[in-house]
Design a protein around this motif. Structure first.
Motif, PDB file in Angstrom:
ATOM      1  N   UNK A 235       0.842  -1.215   0.000  1.00 36.68           N
ATOM      2  CA  UNK A 235       0.000   0.000   0.000  1.00 36.68           C
ATOM      3  C   UNK A 235       0.873   1.259   0.000  1.00 36.68           C
ATOM      4  N   UNK A 236       1.915   1.227   0.812  1.00 36.22           N
ATOM      5  CA  UNK A 236       2.827   2.385   0.888  1.00 36.22           C
ATOM      6  C   UNK A 236       3.488   2.611  -0.476  1.00 36.22           C
ATOM      7  N   UNK A 237       3.890   1.523  -1.123  1.00 38.32           N
ATOM      8  CA  UNK A 237       4.517   1.665  -2.446  1.00 38.32           C
ATOM      9  C   UNK A 237       3.555   2.322  -3.441  1.00 38.32           C
ATOM     10  N   UNK A 238       2.305   1.899  -3.401  1.00 39.90           N
ATOM     11  CA  UNK A 238       1.324   2.466  -4.331  1.00 39.90           C
ATOM     12  C   UNK A 238       1.114   3.950  -4.026  1.00 39.90           C
ATOM     13  N   UNK A 239       1.019   4.274  -2.743  1.00 40.71           N
ATOM     14  CA  UNK A 239       0.818   5.678  -2.362  1.00 40.71           C
ATOM     15  C   UNK A 239       2.032   6.519  -2.747  1.00 40.71           C
ATOM     16  N   UNK A 240       3.225   5.950  -2.574  1.00 36.66           N
ATOM     17  CA  UNK A 240       4.447   6.691  -2.919  1.00 36.66           C
ATOM     18  C   UNK A 240       4.518   6.931  -4.425  1.00 36.66           C
TER      19      UNK A 240
END
Ligand SMILES: Cc1cc2nc3c(=O)[nH]c(=O)nc-3n(C[C@H](O)[C@H](O)[C@H](O)COP(=O)(O)OP(=O)(O)OC[C@H]3O[C@@H](n4cnc5c(N)ncnc54)[C@H](O)[C@@H]3O)c2cc1C
Length: 408
Positions: free
Chosen positions: A105-110
């Motif tokens: 999720x963090x990767x997608x948000x980043x």
């Protein structure tokens, strides 16, 4: 015969020089230090242990490194530990699948965040406190940039920090790559000859080094990002390139080795309180009798007062790794990579701002007869690694071979 000067004998510069030599170009490598390898620096501790003062961990996906290791007749040895997958102390009891899901999720948000977004903005969206802290501490440690200064873009691959493949080193020392390449190049590699000025034009280059001026058809600048700016270019580098280079954070870190009284089984343990980790590996060639430790980021270096020596650091390791046997604290050694290191300017770059339509940052683009190599010019997601340095060296050599009309 066409000629090229390569500035910097790290993995990038030596890879480039070797490729140029193979293509029939006469090459000269100018290196500031009294050794080759740059940020790969294998050494011996007081008890004879093989240690890595710089790059140590070779993880998954190092394809160019694998090919180079094979080509040079070197071999990997397994470290018996997983660099990304550490035991946490104290253990907050994180579910691995949940941590991985949060990391994705963090990767997608980043990936979706704007260019000015910071890592802390994205991490704030992770609901579970322990998982948020895990991703935060791992990101700071791996990037070696204080979390407060880390751009969100650097979280695009944060799930790799939870991979679980066995980590490797090169048998006999990671500097084997640089040593073998330098041996192949022979007298073409000149040590203790720092470059201070590059004059370049449509017909060639004049490189001002400590020992004199070298004229060549082209050059490859393979020095670290932070020190590129200490070299005078005539004509100067473009304003956009300089501004982009200035905008890329470079980390700071410290490494520690402490001899132990007896062999310790391989282990990788991270202090959740202090955001640093320690490990043992049989790769030390003395049966796993040194404890290694890594601190990434100035905040933890200051917290553990690394500039004053290893005492506080060793104490903290004892605090969370209570089952360690006796350590020879008097023989503890630190290697500190701060911004004042003249030939590195810190650890490595946290490159951001790669345009969507580009595989790598334009700071690595060729400028006439000058090509640029080094980890900071590596393809997307491979900056800050040995792998990225090798890939960048190959790419820069290809550019110069093309400029000079192909292989002889
Ligand atoms: C402490 C530390 C730990 C790391 N850990 C890992 C790891 O576990 N795994 C991993 O994959 N990567 C790791 N890295 C990153 C890896 O070491 C680098 O990405 C890679 O080695 C960079 O290679 P390079 O050739 O681009 O630069 P360098 O190795 O820095 O080579 C540049 C060379 O240029 C020379 N130079 C500088 N200025 C001049 C000048 N003016 N004239 C002539 N020569 C000059 C330098 O002395 C140096 O030899 C680590 C780096 C550090 C510092």
């Amino acid at each position: 015969m066409k000629t090229c000067v390569v500035i910097g004998a790290g993995c990038a510069g030596l890879t480039a020089a070797d490729a140029l030599a193979q293509a029939g170009i006469e090459v000269t490598v100018l290196e500031a230090r009294d050794r080759v390898g740059g940020r790969v620096w294998s050494d011996r501790a007081g008890n004879g242990a093989l240690i890595e003062r710089g790059a140590e961990f070779i993880t998954a996906g190092y394809d160019a490194t694998d090919a180079m290791v094979e080509r040079l007749g070197l071999e990997y040895v397994g470290m018996g530990i997983r660099y990304p997958d550490r035991e946490l102390r104290p253990d907050p009891g994180i579910d691995r699948a949940e941590a991985l899901a949060a990391a994705h999720d963090v990767e997608a948000a980043a990936a979706a965040a704007g260019p000015d977004a910071m890592a802390l903005d994205i991490l704030a969206t992770v609901e579970d406190d322990d998982i948020r802290e895990l991703l935060a501490s791992r990101s700071q440690s791996a990037s070696s940039v204080a979390l407060e200064l880390l751009p969100a873009e650097r979280l695009r691959t944060v799930s790799h920090l939870l991979d679980d493949g066995e980590t490797r080193r090169i048998g006999g020392g990671n500097d084997g790559i640089a040593l073998c390449l330098a041996e192949r190049l022979g007298d073409a590699v000149r040590l203790e000859d720092p470059v201070s000025r590059i004059e370049h034009g449509p017909d060639g280059v004049r490189i001002h080094a400590e020992s004199g001026v070298f004229e060549a058809d082209a050059c490859i600048v393979a020095v670290p990002l932070a020190v590129t700016q200490h070299i005078a270019f005539d004509p100067p580098l473009e304003a956009e390139r300089i501004a982009a280079m200035n905008g890329i954070p470079v980390g700071q870190a410290a490494k520690l080795v402490v001899p132990a009284a007896q062999a310790i089984p391989p282990a990788a343990i991270m202090s959740t309180a202090d955001r640093f980790w320690a490990y043992t590996t049989p790769c030390d060639e003395v049966g796993g009798t040194v404890v290694g430790s890594w601190i990434g980021g100035a905040p933890v270096m200051d917290l553990l007062d690394v500039d004053a020596g290893p005492a506080t650091w060793v104490d903290r390791i004892r605090g969370f790794w209570t089952e360690l046997p006796a350590l020879d604290e008097n023989a503890a050694e630190t290697t500190i990579w701060r911004h004042d290191n003249p030939w590195t300017g810190g650890t490595y770059s946290a490159v951001t701002g790669i345009p969507d339509d580009r595989e790598r940052h334009p700071i690595g683009d060729q400028l006439g007869r000058v090509a640029f190599a080094g980890e900071h010019t590596a393809p997307r997601d491979w900056t800050a690694t040995i792998e990225g340095a090798i890939r960048s060296g190959q790419r820069a050599a290809d550019e110069i071979i093309t400029t000079l009309g192909g292989a002889a």
